[in-house]
Design a protein around this motif. Sequence first.
Motif, PDB file in Angstrom:
ATOM      1  N   ASP A 199       0.639  -1.148  -0.286  1.00 34.12           N
ATOM      2  CA  ASP A 199       0.341   0.129   0.130  1.00 34.12           C
ATOM      3  C   ASP A 199       0.487   1.037  -0.155  1.00 34.12           C
ATOM      4  OD1 ASP A 199      -2.867  -1.801   0.211  1.00 34.12           O
ATOM      5  OD2 ASP A 199      -2.210  -1.964   2.066  1.00 34.12           O
ATOM      6  N   GLU A 211      -1.562  -0.143  -4.226  1.00 33.41           N
ATOM      7  CA  GLU A 211      -2.320  -1.739  -4.407  1.00 33.41           C
ATOM      8  C   GLU A 211      -3.804  -0.850  -4.387  1.00 33.41           C
ATOM      9  OE1 GLU A 211      -1.488  -5.372  -3.530  1.00 33.41           O
ATOM     10  OE2 GLU A 211       0.369  -5.397  -5.346  1.00 33.41           O
ATOM     11  N   ARG A 212      -4.597  -1.384  -4.150  1.00 33.82           N
ATOM     12  CA  ARG A 212      -6.098  -0.895  -4.296  1.00 33.82           C
ATOM     13  C   ARG A 212      -6.996  -1.294  -2.515  1.00 33.82           C
ATOM     14  NH1 ARG A 212      -7.428  -1.758  -9.307  1.00 33.82           N
ATOM     15  NH2 ARG A 212      -7.663  -3.577  -9.635  1.00 33.82           N
ATOM     16  N   SER A 217     -10.710   2.051  -4.026  1.00 37.71           N
ATOM     17  CA  SER A 217      -9.942   3.085  -4.316  1.00 37.71           C
ATOM     18  C   SER A 217      -8.274   2.850  -4.263  1.00 37.71           C
ATOM     19  CB  SER A 217      -9.801   4.116  -3.038  1.00 37.71           C
ATOM     20  OG  SER A 217     -11.697   5.014  -3.435  1.00 37.71           O
ATOM     21  N   ARG A 218      -7.437   3.081  -5.060  1.00 39.26           N
ATOM     22  CA  ARG A 218      -6.511   3.007  -4.713  1.00 39.26           C
ATOM     23  C   ARG A 218      -5.552   3.473  -3.119  1.00 39.26           C
ATOM     24  NH1 ARG A 218      -3.672  -0.404  -8.084  1.00 39.26           N
ATOM     25  NH2 ARG A 218      -3.899   0.065 -10.001  1.00 39.26           N
ATOM     26  N   CYS A 236      -8.053   6.725  -0.841  1.00 42.26           N
ATOM     27  CA  CYS A 236      -8.921   6.279   0.210  1.00 42.26           C
ATOM     28  C   CYS A 236      -8.839   7.247   1.287  1.00 42.26           C
ATOM     29  CB  CYS A 236      -8.633   5.275   0.696  1.00 42.26           C
ATOM     30  SG  CYS A 236      -9.809   4.564   1.999  1.00 42.26           S
ATOM     31  N   GLU A 268      -5.404  -6.983  -7.759  1.00 41.54           N
ATOM     32  CA  GLU A 268      -4.971  -5.815  -6.894  1.00 41.54           C
ATOM     33  C   GLU A 268      -3.973  -5.509  -7.361  1.00 41.54           C
ATOM     34  OE1 GLU A 268      -5.470  -8.313  -5.114  1.00 41.54           O
ATOM     35  OE2 GLU A 268      -5.203  -8.062  -3.065  1.00 41.54           O
TER      36      GLU A 268
END
Length: 310
Positions: free
Chosen positions: A41, A46-47, A52-53, A57, A173
Amino acid sequence: MARVLYLGGLGRSGTTLVERLLGELPSVRTLGEIVHLWQRDIRDNERCGCGSRFAACSFWRRVGDLAFGGWANVDVNRVHALRDAVERTRYIPRLARAYHPDPQVREYASFYSRVYAAAAEVSGASVVVDSSKHSALAHVLRWADDIDLRVVHVVRDARGVAYSWTKTVARPEADGSDMTRYSPGRSALLWNAHNAAFGLLARRGVPVRRIRYEQFLEDPRTALLSLAGFAGLTIKPSDLDFLGDGYADLGVGHSAAGNPMRFTVGRLPLRRDDAWVRSLPRSQRRLVGAVCAPMLRAYGYPLNPSLEPS
Ligand SMILES: [Zn+2]
């Protein structure tokens, strides 16, 4: 002090399903597998479970601001160096000793406790759930002074776990890459080691509640009420209205990383997956059954399930 419910167990044991159902309870915020937050992340963006990415978020942005003054201030290289120095399965005997650990253990744990505290504050939840699963990380978190750690040890029949590890599961993802796979022999050894590590954690005084995945699915309502009690939550029967006969209705979550089920929104069927009984080749089934026999027995699994109706 953040109250943390840590979902532990070998991968493919059903922790994501347990996490998704816990996430529907009031006052609970599920975070996904925080062990992967640093690379997948913060670094790879990543999602999130919300679609959302990570960087886009709003929940995670607020958590990062509160915990570190922004994710850009997290030294991911330092987190990885600490992980390599303290969070390995082979270090569990060292982590489980009674005396003061290496200062790096506390430093590594502090990255996690800052995320937990910020996530609890941003969400207003009284319990945050980390489903990182790794037994070594649970042993590290035992040394964090500023979290109220409670561990849910999720166990699934070793042969079902082994069969699941042989299957290919895509990681939507990560655009084109698949989840890791293990041979049944390797999976059996890991099953023994990780499950034993959670038994050891309980003997070190950490509150550990063991649940069998198969039993959880048979009666999710009762199982969730019991887990809520373990987490110190008071739940009304109407709080479980998202559970129907054989399904759960799921809302959007903000899981940072983990099994693709974290993206499911809407109706999720709840049924036991016993495909291994028919599909795991007999030789592999015997091998896994033999390697895992003592603990399968201790957990109450029949050694020859095809002959015993469940
Ligand atoms: Zn999100």
